[in-house]
Scaffold this active site. Sequence first.
Site, PDB file in Angstrom:
ATOM      1  N   GLY A  87      30.585  39.945  45.345  1.00 19.64           N
ATOM      2  CA  GLY A  87      29.664  40.766  45.878  1.00 19.64           C
ATOM      3  C   GLY A  87      28.800  40.127  46.926  1.00 19.64           C
ATOM      4  O   GLY A  87      29.419  39.393  47.590  1.00 19.64           O
ATOM      5  N   LEU A  88      27.799  40.933  47.161  1.00 14.60           N
ATOM      6  CA  LEU A  88      26.708  40.272  48.223  1.00 14.60           C
ATOM      7  C   LEU A  88      27.415  40.466  49.577  1.00 14.60           C
ATOM      8  O   LEU A  88      27.122  39.484  50.459  1.00 14.60           O
ATOM      9  CB  LEU A  88      26.179  38.899  47.874  1.00 14.60           C
ATOM     10  N   CYS A  89      28.067  41.475  49.810  1.00 14.75           N
ATOM     11  CA  CYS A  89      28.742  41.578  51.081  1.00 14.75           C
ATOM     12  C   CYS A  89      28.534  42.992  51.620  1.00 14.75           C
ATOM     13  O   CYS A  89      29.475  43.584  52.250  1.00 14.75           O
ATOM     14  CB  CYS A  89      30.279  41.129  51.067  1.00 14.75           C
ATOM     15  N   GLY A  90      27.537  43.526  51.650  1.00 15.34           N
ATOM     16  CA  GLY A  90      26.859  44.870  52.059  1.00 15.34           C
ATOM     17  C   GLY A  90      27.852  45.983  51.511  1.00 15.34           C
ATOM     18  O   GLY A  90      28.149  45.989  50.215  1.00 15.34           O
ATOM     19  N   PHE A  92      30.844  46.537  51.820  1.00 13.41           N
ATOM     20  CA  PHE A  92      32.522  46.219  52.156  1.00 13.41           C
ATOM     21  C   PHE A  92      33.152  46.519  51.145  1.00 13.41           C
ATOM     22  O   PHE A  92      34.380  47.418  51.122  1.00 13.41           O
ATOM     23  CB  PHE A  92      32.594  44.645  51.998  1.00 13.41           C
TER      24      PHE A  92
END
Length: 286
Positions: A87-90, A92
Amino acid sequence: MANLKEIRNRITSVSSTMQITSAMKMVSAAKLKKAQDAITAMRPYAEKLTELLQNLSATLEGDVGGEYTTQREVKKVLVVAITSNRGLCGAFNSNVIKASKSRFGFYTGKQVDVFAIGKKGNDVLVKTSVVIDNQSAVYDDLTFDNVAVIADALMEKFISGEYDKIELIYNQFKNAATQIVQTEQFLPLAPVQSDLTASVGDYIFEPSKEEIILTLIPKSLKTQLYKAIRDSFASEHGARMTAMHKATDNATDLRNELKLTYNKARQASITNEILEIVGGAEALNG
């Protein structure tokens, strides 16, 4: 107002978070360059292969795609949702998950199952739909041969009649800040619309055009899936780099605000101490 110790602890916590997001941004930027080069180099090959297949198909009459072009009444649909393992990709992953869920409404009254590629999509979609498989391990070694195994499994599910239609949903890489959610029909192959029939008329084909097409179709499908996963892989790092850049900026602004609050609280504390001392001195003099 919070006391000085609490504010100092918050400043320390925000600074630690900022170091993490900054490091993740640099890692994603380094990985993005390699992933971007890979998808950029692959697109011309995939497009040329598709063009060659269309040119050959346009010169032939009748059904030359065989089992790959069979148009059946759509009763069972398989949605291949391509997300990431991390995760941690907005937005996406959530964009692909949202697009995948929208297909259930689009095919109302029909059986719609999910084939997940990526842990994040699988973890969410398994709660609301039937996920028949999860191939998140493909990202551990993203090669054409490993993706071809998945493509073979999808082709077999269509040819056997287990599913009447298969769709790919993924993020197409445009640049580091922009990813476009795409929904592509994987099988059956869409009817060819081409005006380029004259471009292949003077060639001698060995073996026949029909045999060449039947050989190219599976390769073209494997390339289509590999390109989609490569697109998604590059988009993931672009989205994460952008998200971590924004997170670092926000953490910097928050830390500056906390430092200002800390300085004001410290100044107020010192002023109070001075007033208490002056007040005590006045009381002693009186």
